[in-house]
Design a protein around this motif. Sequence first.
Motif, PDB file in Angstrom:
ATOM      1  N   LEU A   1      32.196  53.493  50.489  1.00  0.00           N
ATOM      2  CA  LEU A   1      33.514  52.930  50.777  1.00  0.00           C
ATOM      3  C   LEU A   1      34.529  54.046  50.991  1.00  0.00           C
ATOM      4  O   LEU A   1      35.330  54.001  51.936  1.00  0.00           O
ATOM      5  CB  LEU A   1      33.958  52.029  49.617  1.00  0.00           C
ATOM      6  N   GLN A   2      34.491  55.068  50.150  1.00  0.00           N
ATOM      7  CA  GLN A   2      35.414  56.191  50.297  1.00  0.00           C
ATOM      8  C   GLN A   2      35.214  56.912  51.629  1.00  0.00           C
ATOM      9  O   GLN A   2      36.190  57.306  52.282  1.00  0.00           O
ATOM     10  CB  GLN A   2      35.239  57.171  49.144  1.00  0.00           C
ATOM     11  N   LEU A   3      33.977  57.082  52.016  1.00  0.00           N
ATOM     12  CA  LEU A   3      33.692  57.740  53.301  1.00  0.00           C
ATOM     13  C   LEU A   3      34.297  56.953  54.453  1.00  0.00           C
ATOM     14  O   LEU A   3      34.902  57.518  55.363  1.00  0.00           O
ATOM     15  CB  LEU A   3      32.180  57.895  53.495  1.00  0.00           C
ATOM     16  N   PHE A   4      34.138  55.643  54.413  1.00  0.00           N
ATOM     17  CA  PHE A   4      34.672  54.812  55.490  1.00  0.00           C
ATOM     18  C   PHE A   4      36.194  54.840  55.509  1.00  0.00           C
ATOM     19  O   PHE A   4      36.815  55.003  56.559  1.00  0.00           O
ATOM     20  CB  PHE A   4      34.174  53.369  55.338  1.00  0.00           C
ATOM     21  N   ILE A   5      36.813  54.688  54.339  1.00  0.00           N
ATOM     22  CA  ILE A   5      38.274  54.678  54.268  1.00  0.00           C
ATOM     23  C   ILE A   5      38.842  55.995  54.780  1.00  0.00           C
ATOM     24  O   ILE A   5      39.886  56.034  55.435  1.00  0.00           O
ATOM     25  CB  ILE A   5      38.758  54.416  52.833  1.00  0.00           C
ATOM     26  N   ASN A   6      38.164  57.093  54.493  1.00  0.00           N
ATOM     27  CA  ASN A   6      38.682  58.413  54.863  1.00  0.00           C
ATOM     28  C   ASN A   6      38.391  58.811  56.303  1.00  0.00           C
ATOM     29  O   ASN A   6      39.223  59.456  56.940  1.00  0.00           O
ATOM     30  CB  ASN A   6      38.120  59.476  53.921  1.00  0.00           C
ATOM     31  N   TYR A   7      37.239  58.429  56.814  1.00  0.00           N
ATOM     32  CA  TYR A   7      36.848  58.930  58.136  1.00  0.00           C
ATOM     33  C   TYR A   7      36.645  57.851  59.187  1.00  0.00           C
ATOM     34  O   TYR A   7      36.645  58.148  60.384  1.00  0.00           O
ATOM     35  CB  TYR A   7      35.534  59.730  58.033  1.00  0.00           C
ATOM     36  N   GLY A   8      36.445  56.624  58.766  1.00  0.00           N
ATOM     37  CA  GLY A   8      36.073  55.592  59.717  1.00  0.00           C
ATOM     38  C   GLY A   8      34.564  55.518  59.844  1.00  0.00           C
ATOM     39  O   GLY A   8      33.828  55.916  58.935  1.00  0.00           O
ATOM     40  N   LYS A   9      34.086  55.033  60.990  1.00  0.00           N
ATOM     41  CA  LYS A   9      32.638  54.874  61.204  1.00  0.00           C
ATOM     42  C   LYS A   9      32.091  56.022  62.054  1.00  0.00           C
ATOM     43  O   LYS A   9      32.662  56.359  63.097  1.00  0.00           O
ATOM     44  CB  LYS A   9      32.348  53.554  61.917  1.00  0.00           C
ATOM     45  N   GLU A  10      30.979  56.588  61.585  1.00  0.00           N
ATOM     46  CA  GLU A  10      30.320  57.633  62.380  1.00  0.00           C
ATOM     47  C   GLU A  10      29.815  57.023  63.682  1.00  0.00           C
ATOM     48  O   GLU A  10      29.259  55.928  63.699  1.00  0.00           O
ATOM     49  CB  GLU A  10      29.151  58.240  61.598  1.00  0.00           C
ATOM     50  N   GLY A  11      30.008  57.728  64.786  1.00  0.00           N
ATOM     51  CA  GLY A  11      29.610  57.238  66.095  1.00  0.00           C
ATOM     52  C   GLY A  11      30.663  56.381  66.759  1.00  0.00           C
ATOM     53  O   GLY A  11      30.592  56.132  67.961  1.00  0.00           O
ATOM     54  N   VAL A  12      31.636  55.933  65.985  1.00  0.00           N
ATOM     55  CA  VAL A  12      32.742  55.142  66.531  1.00  0.00           C
ATOM     56  C   VAL A  12      34.036  55.945  66.475  1.00  0.00           C
ATOM     57  O   VAL A  12      34.720  56.120  67.478  1.00  0.00           O
ATOM     58  CB  VAL A  12      32.921  53.814  65.760  1.00  0.00           C
TER      59      VAL A  12
END
Length: 542
Positions: free
Chosen positions: A393-404
């Motif tokens: 969840l932290q990864l998504f909140i901070n960076y968004g989605k990989e490849g997107v």
Amino acid sequence: MKRGFTYTKVVSVLLALTLVLLTACSQTKETTGEKGTTATDKETNAVATPKLDKDAKIRIAVPSNSGVKGFEQGASESDNQFLNAIKEKTGYKNVEWTIIPAASQLDKYNLMFASGDVYDLIYTNDLTIFKRFSAQGALTPVEPLVKQFGSEIEKHVTDNAWAAVTLDGAKLAIPASPFQKYKDQDLGSGFLVRQDWVDKLGLSAPKNLDDLYTFLKTIKDKDPSGKGTIPYVASAGNNGNPLDGLDVITGAFGLSGLNNLAVPFIVKDGKLIDAQDAYLKDMLTYLAKLYKEGLIDNEYLFNKSQQVAEKISSGKAASGYFGYYEPNGFRPALVKTDPNAKLMYMPPIEGKDGQKGYIIPAPVSNYYMVPKNAKNKNEAIDLLNTYLKDKDLQLFINYGKEGVHYNKDASGNLVPIKPIYDQIIYKLYYRMWTTPEIWLPNAILAGLNPDMNSYVAAGPHDIVFNINYYRPQTDAELSKGRALMDLRNEYVSKIINGALPISAIDEYFKKADANGRQEVINASQDWFTKTGKALYNNLTKK
């Protein structure tokens, strides 16, 4: 008819109770672990822990950020992919997120506390706001909440951070520590200059105040821009504080980072003193000279951040005090104006008594405050704790989605996918905590590493201990503070711009004392004698 206990019955009950207690003690001794926690303790705690209501409406307030231009199409502060991810991953579906204009946080929260209709969690980076409401007794002591629902939170809070939010033994906020360290150096703000002009004029980095005067005067006289170069630019118009943005100079007089305090306290020779008594007159004498000779932008008292950025990016200004994260914002426009333009950081200037550098980063970057009247305190803390447990969840909140929103290069560095990455900058409103492993990739994603390298090469910058991070706001400061700051701002502005002579400093001190300055000093000196000195010695020991 009801019968009372007979003596025999009482003795029987007491004996039975004694047997129960002895049995419990025996079981406790047999199951004590190496840390002293017992099975009985654990069972008792489990029973005592309140049940969490996942359907509770959790209201969270966060400050606005000037770097956010808006939400992606179809998204809003209460309905977007990042808030929805928090709801899904934590199980709290009824979370209400409110963004408070940063400039009016204090006013908004004053009204909120007065009405009694409070948020469950207030997230702020403003030390003044925390100090005000903690001093007023408006906040819930968080230690019991963290003990019950914050096992993950406890792992992330340093002792210094807890010390900074403790008042009379009570921890009055959950402190998120800053993690802006790069190559073992704290990152902050510093003396940013046009490197190409410095090279063109054959200038070297100034070491002291005399050097700085010569440095700025040479830039003005030689006019490398050909447009009437502004040697040093600042933006005191943001909040009406005439010392705002002058830290390159105020740091050499022991006053960097203290200009938003009613009394800027420092520790000198083991005593808590008002830095104004020691350095204000000499500092204003120096600043008035720079202003009179046009070495400081003569519009700086009215400039706001936007005007400063325009003066830098249009190729008119040569230097100023900027955070490591700021040059990346105006560099593209600057390079369009002048393709040869380069920016670099220079070391701090040293004062005559050896004062040098800017204040060490605060032990707390953000405060999670729980109002006393909050309805869903347990759930709010559990929400924060659950967020910290969920690394995905932290990864998504901070960076968004990989490849997107981003890709990874051969070295594993994150590379933003433009323009979609720029459309989700608002995600920082939902970044509930920043850890070291999260912060650096974020900085690289934002393209800050060239300026981080320049900053570190010129450092160290942030080396001055600030006792005011730990000093509680006294009643005297709460009642007298605003008037004292307004009075200082008025006199400092007029002395710097020449409307008043430097001798007016004596009049200022006389009026400040009449308005309660000595009361504020005495109250905080009393704290320092009783508590602060031991805390200071502990925090600054080598």
